[in-house]
Design an enzyme around this catalytic site. Structure first.
Site, PDB file in Angstrom:
ATOM      1  N   ARG A  31      -6.729  -4.356  16.793  1.00 12.48           N
ATOM      2  CA  ARG A  31      -7.173  -4.790  15.456  1.00 12.48           C
ATOM      3  C   ARG A  31      -8.647  -5.222  15.454  1.00 12.48           C
ATOM      4  NH1 ARG A  31      -5.692  -9.890  11.917  1.00 12.48           N
ATOM      5  NH2 ARG A  31      -5.479  -8.989   9.823  1.00 12.48           N
TER       6      ARG A  31
ATOM      7  N   ILE B 172      -8.078  -6.285   5.199  1.00 14.64           N
ATOM      8  CA  ILE B 172      -7.108  -5.878   6.211  1.00 14.64           C
ATOM      9  C   ILE B 172      -5.954  -6.870   6.069  1.00 14.64           C
ATOM     10  CG2 ILE B 172      -6.656  -5.459   8.653  1.00 14.64           C
ATOM     11  CD1 ILE B 172      -9.656  -5.198   9.085  1.00 14.64           C
ATOM     12  N   SER B 173      -4.789  -6.384   5.687  1.00 10.25           N
ATOM     13  CA  SER B 173      -3.665  -7.278   5.401  1.00 10.25           C
ATOM     14  C   SER B 173      -3.184  -8.006   6.648  1.00 10.25           C
ATOM     15  CB  SER B 173      -2.508  -6.484   4.799  1.00 10.25           C
ATOM     16  OG  SER B 173      -2.859  -5.932   3.557  1.00 10.25           O
ATOM     17  N   GLN B 174      -2.362  -9.028   6.406  1.00  8.62           N
ATOM     18  CA  GLN B 174      -1.755  -9.756   7.523  1.00  8.62           C
ATOM     19  C   GLN B 174      -0.986  -8.779   8.412  1.00  8.62           C
ATOM     20  OE1 GLN B 174       0.255 -12.412   4.682  1.00  8.62           O
ATOM     21  NE2 GLN B 174      -0.253 -14.052   6.115  1.00  8.62           N
ATOM     22  N   PRO B 175      -1.163  -8.835   9.711  1.00 12.82           N
ATOM     23  CA  PRO B 175      -0.444  -7.912  10.594  1.00 12.82           C
ATOM     24  C   PRO B 175       1.068  -8.041  10.475  1.00 12.82           C
ATOM     25  CG  PRO B 175      -1.554  -9.647  11.845  1.00 12.82           C
ATOM     26  CD  PRO B 175      -2.079  -9.711  10.455  1.00 12.82           C
TER      27      PRO B 175
END
Length: 288
Positions: free
Chosen positions: A56, A81-84
């Site tokens: 990431r 970038i969204s929460q993993p």
């Protein structure tokens, strides 16, 4: 004495002078990221393996790289970038088999595309922002993700040139699944998308195509930036999306009574928007 770490106020998070991130005394590394954050939300071993093969940090802007191995949203210019943990759940819901063709709506940095590439034969990803699309293309090529193809266009329109798709993942909020996307899904395929009538009422959904119709299951409440499109299902503009949020505030104020609502927000020590989020599924009778 030389300062070694600086604490982020009101959190257990510290940043060292070298830019390393510590949460509750533990350094956040790629190994921790894969085995704590992702594993907690993605019970599927194949999804965990896909995450472990994509760094990431490579997809994070320089000014935010120290947050790459946390479960935080990372801002980009015009996207995030969204929460993993959320990405992991969405990919898990697709039930990918390690082959097949996947369409992603909303490329952003290319991070989700890269993870998907480990679970599919080919990934077509569509992005309306030309700068983001160009940056993602360059980075994915540089890192060797050769089975990902980035396209510039209206996400609600999908990418008919390469349809049909076994799975479709939408990473921006829509009012409902656009018919163009549904038509590009194979029989038995799945679409995972955040659907709702505004930012205060958007839910992660999984739709399966059965006998030509989508059968939808609603999961958790989520937050995403809107999918901007003139096609049905999309939001006309960021302003329309924001207006829907304000309309929700007015609706809830009318439901609970302005005086009661304001007093409760002040008593709780929170902003009205945060209180609305907590009260989303409650009725006024619960407080009488």
């Amino acid at each position: 004495k030389m300062i070694e770490r600086v604490q982020i106020p009101n959190t257990g998070t510290h940043i060292s002078m070298e830019g390393k991130l510590y949460i509750d005394g533990k350094e956040q590394t790629r190994e921790n990221f894969n085995h704590i954050i992702v594993w907690e939300y993605a019970p599927s071993e194949k999804v965990l393996k896909a995450f472990s093969e994509v760094d990431r940090r490579e997809f994070s802007p320089n000014e935010h790289k120290q947050f790459a191995y946390t479960n935080q949203i990372i801002p980009l210019e015009g996207a995030t970038i969204s929460q993993p943990s959320l990405i992991a759940k969405m990919i898990d819901c697709l039930d990918l088999k390690g082959r097949g063709f996947v369409l992603e709506v909303g490329t952003a940095s290319g991070y989700t595309s890269a993870v998907l590439s480990k679970l599919a034969t080919r990934v077509d990803t569509i992005e309306c922002n030309e700068t983001l699309a160009s940056n993602a293309t360059s980075l994915l090529d540089k890192l060797g993700f050769s089975n990902v193809n980035v396209h510039i266009g209206d996400g609600a329109a999908g990418y008919a040139q390469k349809a049909p798709y076994d799975s479709i993942i939408v990473t921006a909020a829509v009012k409902h699944v656009p018919v163009e996307l549904a038509s590009q899904l194979i029989e038995g395929g799945r679409i995972v998308a955040p659907i709702g009538d505004g930012p205060e009422n958007t839910y992660l959904t999984v739709s399966k195509k059965i006998n030509g119709e989508l059968v939808t299951t609603k999961l958790d409440q989520v937050w995403f930036m809107p999918l901007i499109s003139d096609l049905a299902g999309g939001w006309k503009s960021d302003e329309e999306f924001e207006e829907a949020k304000q309309a929700s505030v007015v609706k809830k104020t009318e439901l609970f009574g302005e005086g009661f609502f304001t007093a409760l927000a002040e008593k709780a020590g929170v902003q009205p928007g945060a209180l609305l989020y907590a009260l989303e599924n409650m009725q006024a009778t619960d407080f009488k």
